[in-house]
Every structure is written in structure tokens, then in C-alpha cells.
Design a protein around this motif. Sequence first.
Motif, mmCIF file in Angstrom:
data_model
loop_
_atom_site.group_PDB
_atom_site.id
_atom_site.type_symbol
_atom_site.label_atom_id
_atom_site.label_comp_id
_atom_site.label_asym_id
_atom_site.label_seq_id
_atom_site.Cartn_x
_atom_site.Cartn_y
_atom_site.Cartn_z
ATOM 1 N N THR A 180 118.768 115.671 -41.511
ATOM 2 C CA THR A 180 119.832 115.679 -40.653
ATOM 3 C C THR A 180 119.490 116.138 -39.354
ATOM 4 N N ILE A 181 118.898 117.183 -39.317
ATOM 5 C CA ILE A 181 118.698 118.025 -37.861
ATOM 6 C C ILE A 181 117.582 116.994 -37.314
ATOM 7 N N THR A 182 116.457 116.475 -37.629
ATOM 8 C CA THR A 182 115.357 115.587 -37.019
ATOM 9 C C THR A 182 116.224 114.216 -36.727
ATOM 10 N N GLY A 183 116.973 113.588 -37.584
ATOM 11 C CA GLY A 183 117.774 112.477 -37.143
ATOM 12 C C GLY A 183 118.821 112.824 -35.895
ATOM 13 N N LEU A 184 119.379 113.754 -35.898
ATOM 14 C CA LEU A 184 120.338 114.030 -34.731
ATOM 15 C C LEU A 184 119.214 114.250 -33.502
ATOM 16 N N ILE A 185 118.173 114.970 -33.468
ATOM 17 C CA ILE A 185 117.498 115.122 -32.602
ATOM 18 C C ILE A 185 116.681 113.906 -32.004
ATOM 19 N N ARG A 186 116.693 113.005 -33.036
ATOM 20 C CA ARG A 186 115.895 111.745 -32.462
ATOM 21 C C ARG A 186 117.001 110.805 -31.754
ATOM 22 N N SER A 187 118.186 110.980 -32.248
ATOM 23 C CA SER A 187 119.368 110.130 -31.583
ATOM 24 C C SER A 187 119.876 110.708 -30.303
ATOM 25 N N PHE A 188 119.637 112.137 -29.979
ATOM 26 C CA PHE A 188 119.975 112.589 -28.632
ATOM 27 C C PHE A 188 119.066 112.517 -27.634
ATOM 28 N N SER A 189 117.712 112.176 -28.145
ATOM 29 C CA SER A 189 116.377 112.139 -27.322
ATOM 30 C C SER A 189 116.660 110.847 -26.452
ATOM 31 N N PHE A 190 117.370 109.603 -27.249
ATOM 32 C CA PHE A 190 117.430 108.377 -26.523
ATOM 33 C C PHE A 190 118.843 108.173 -25.712
ATOM 34 N N LEU A 191 119.465 109.153 -25.321
ATOM 35 C CA LEU A 191 120.870 108.935 -24.827
ATOM 36 C C LEU A 191 120.608 108.919 -23.320
ATOM 37 N N GLY A 192 119.297 109.075 -22.876
ATOM 38 C CA GLY A 192 119.259 109.001 -21.381
ATOM 39 C C GLY A 192 118.834 107.485 -20.828
ATOM 40 N N ASN A 193 118.435 106.746 -21.812
ATOM 41 C CA ASN A 193 117.904 105.359 -21.646
ATOM 42 C C ASN A 193 119.157 104.500 -22.148
ATOM 43 N N GLU A 194 119.739 103.884 -21.023
ATOM 44 C CA GLU A 194 121.098 103.059 -21.393
ATOM 45 C C GLU A 194 120.683 101.744 -22.147
ATOM 46 N N GLU A 195 119.511 101.298 -22.111
ATOM 47 C CA GLU A 195 119.412 100.117 -22.590
ATOM 48 C C GLU A 195 119.028 100.105 -24.082
ATOM 49 N N LEU A 196 118.438 101.349 -24.500
ATOM 50 C CA LEU A 196 117.960 101.662 -26.081
ATOM 51 C C LEU A 196 119.110 102.418 -26.626
ATOM 52 N N ALA A 197 120.077 103.021 -25.828
ATOM 53 C CA ALA A 197 120.956 104.253 -26.248
ATOM 54 C C ALA A 197 121.705 103.851 -27.742
ATOM 55 N N VAL A 198 122.176 102.797 -27.619
ATOM 56 C CA VAL A 198 123.109 102.310 -28.694
ATOM 57 C C VAL A 198 122.295 102.187 -30.106
ATOM 58 N N GLN A 199 121.237 101.285 -29.982
ATOM 59 C CA GLN A 199 120.536 101.027 -31.131
ATOM 60 C C GLN A 199 119.750 102.332 -31.413
ATOM 61 N N ALA A 200 119.193 103.292 -30.737
ATOM 62 C CA ALA A 200 118.316 104.337 -31.090
ATOM 63 C C ALA A 200 119.368 105.309 -31.665
ATOM 64 N N VAL A 201 120.448 105.535 -31.205
ATOM 65 C CA VAL A 201 121.438 106.723 -31.883
ATOM 66 C C VAL A 201 122.037 106.290 -32.923
ATOM 67 N N THR A 202 122.128 105.236 -33.027
ATOM 68 C CA THR A 202 122.882 104.441 -34.479
ATOM 69 C C THR A 202 121.392 104.690 -35.570
ATOM 70 N N GLY A 203 120.436 104.435 -34.966
ATOM 71 C CA GLY A 203 119.134 104.754 -36.210
ATOM 72 C C GLY A 203 119.211 106.011 -36.532
ATOM 73 N N GLY A 204 119.159 106.978 -35.474
ATOM 74 C CA GLY A 204 119.039 108.212 -35.682
ATOM 75 C C GLY A 204 120.116 108.920 -36.450
ATOM 76 N N ILE A 205 121.407 108.460 -36.621
ATOM 77 C CA ILE A 205 122.473 108.812 -37.130
ATOM 78 C C ILE A 205 122.214 108.238 -38.677
ATOM 79 N N ALA A 206 121.785 107.190 -38.929
ATOM 80 C CA ALA A 206 121.458 106.731 -40.005
ATOM 81 C C ALA A 206 120.308 107.298 -40.890
ATOM 82 N N GLU A 207 119.282 107.841 -40.149
ATOM 83 C CA GLU A 207 118.317 108.626 -40.594
ATOM 84 C C GLU A 207 119.051 109.999 -41.168
ATOM 85 N N ALA A 208 119.770 110.670 -40.564
ATOM 86 C CA ALA A 208 120.241 111.922 -40.849
ATOM 87 C C ALA A 208 121.096 111.815 -42.259
#
Length: 323
Positions: free
Chosen positions: A228-256
Amino acid sequence: MKTLLIACLCSLALTLTSLAQSPAPPQNAPPVGAPATSPGAAAAVSPGAPAAVNPAAPAQLPTGSAPPGVPGMPGATITATLSPAPGAESPAAAAAPAEGGATNFLIDNFRKGGPIMWPILIVSIIGLTVVIERVFWWTGRWFRRDPKRIEKVFTAIENGDIAEASRLSRGSRDPVLRMMWNGLNHQHASLQGALQVAAGIEIKRAGRFLVVMDTLVTLAPLLGLLGTITGLIRSFSFLGNEELAVQAVTGGIAEALIATACGLGIAIFALVPFNFFTSRVSNLEFELQTAATNLEVMLGAQTAAREMEIAGPAATTGKGSSI
């Protein structure tokens, strides 16, 4: 038991290997003779080459080849729409259902769970192997129980026939009878010590791998929390990129969520057998303690009766000699 463990591990490895080999999605080859141009682009046709006909596009007929019954006008063209034959489907529409069922559900979720899923997989394999081994062991012990022979041994001891009691308890696979046989063979040296050693050996056999199951019950949720912690870290690491933000955040939450669900599922799966086997070990310990106490009491009573029989004639002889 070692052979059983090896067989369980091999079967689990074969099952996981078969699940990992998911079929590759089919590649759709373009139909022969199909144009590679987009619908909005104009196709360049050489002067001497025949033009390709699109079934869904309107066809233009020259002025001189007017249909019968229609008067031809000079400089006018007639458009005709060619519809596909009934029942015919395009190759893209036919290949669309085949691509949807090509992925494996377990393998897909395992990959979405991230790298923490590999330790969780190892923990699940070890837990399942231990549970299977303990189930076979306790099932065999249930078939090895012989309460009727235990009653015969106590009856022989009560009648003073220690040799018959030792003979009845020899060669038995019941842990209670094995402990009693060990005590009867060492009653002259240290009956209580022999019974304690034999009972300790039987309890250790019954409680084998319980420490492993206890560790797995504690370790599996912790691994899920780490995922869960690694997935959330992966999600928040992509928040600065607007193009990949939605897809990366959802993928990290799914991993968690996948890692947490797998860790909790393994812990729940291992907790129920662990408590059951622990209760069985406690019951076996009580049975051994009860049998050992009964054996000590009965042998003590036999020894006291024998001493009384020996002391009786001696006292009578001593009293007569004094008179």
C-alpha cells in the motif's frame, strides 16, 4: 512428510507456471488488397491502374454508361452506393471479441500489484504447503488413535500385570500408548522423567510448523501494508505531470489495493488453520498429561500394595520371635 512437502511444492509450482503462461493477444493482419490510406486522404491512382472500390463509398459512373431507362445527360455523373452483403462483417469487428478474452485475470492483477506481490506469492505458497502437510498429519493421527488398547493397558496395570501392559503398548502408533510404553520400560529408573521426555517428543511432533504459520499470519498483512505504501508513493510521484497524472495515480492506487487485499486474504486463510492446529496440540497435551498422571498413580498404588505384602509377613515374623 518431507516427500509430501516436496510434492506439494512441485504441484504449486506447476500450477503457477501454467497460470503464468497467458495466451498472447492475436495480431490482426490487414486484409489483402485493402488500402492503407485514411478515410479523409485522397488516394493517388496511376492513370493505367484500376481504382480500388470501397463497398461503403458511393461509386461514380461515367456519363455514357447510364442505367437502362434513365436518360443520359451530357456532363452529368450518376452516383450509386454499394452496400455490403448481408451477414458479412468487417475484419476489425470480428477480431474485437477475441482481443478482450486474451488476458488472464490472475496474472493481470498480479502484475498490477507491483513488485511486492512476489514476496506475498512466496508467503502464500509456504502457508498453503504447511496447511496441507498439517491436515494430512492430523488426519493420520486420527486414524492412529486406539482408545480400546489404552483401556486394556490400564486394566492390566490395575491387575498388577506390568509385563502384559508393556506388551500391549509396544509397537503402537498412538502417541499416548508410545508415552506409556516408554514410562513402563523405565519405571525402575525414573518413571516421571521418562514420561515427561516421551510427552515432550509427541508434543513437538504435533506442534511442528506452528511457528511458521504464526509468522505468516503476522507477515502477510505487513507485506500488504508495505505494498500500500509503495503504491501510494508511486501515485504521488506522478502528480506533477499533467499528461500522465490520471493514469499513473489510478495505477498506483490499484497497486496499493491489490497488495493489501492479497496480504489480508493470506492472513485470514492461515489464521483459521493455525488456531485449529493450536487447539489440537493443547488437547493432545491434556491427553498425555492425564494418561501420565493415571499411570503414575496406578503404578504407585501397585508398588505400595507390593510393599505392604512384603512388610506384612516380616512384621508378623518379628512379633512371634519376640514373644
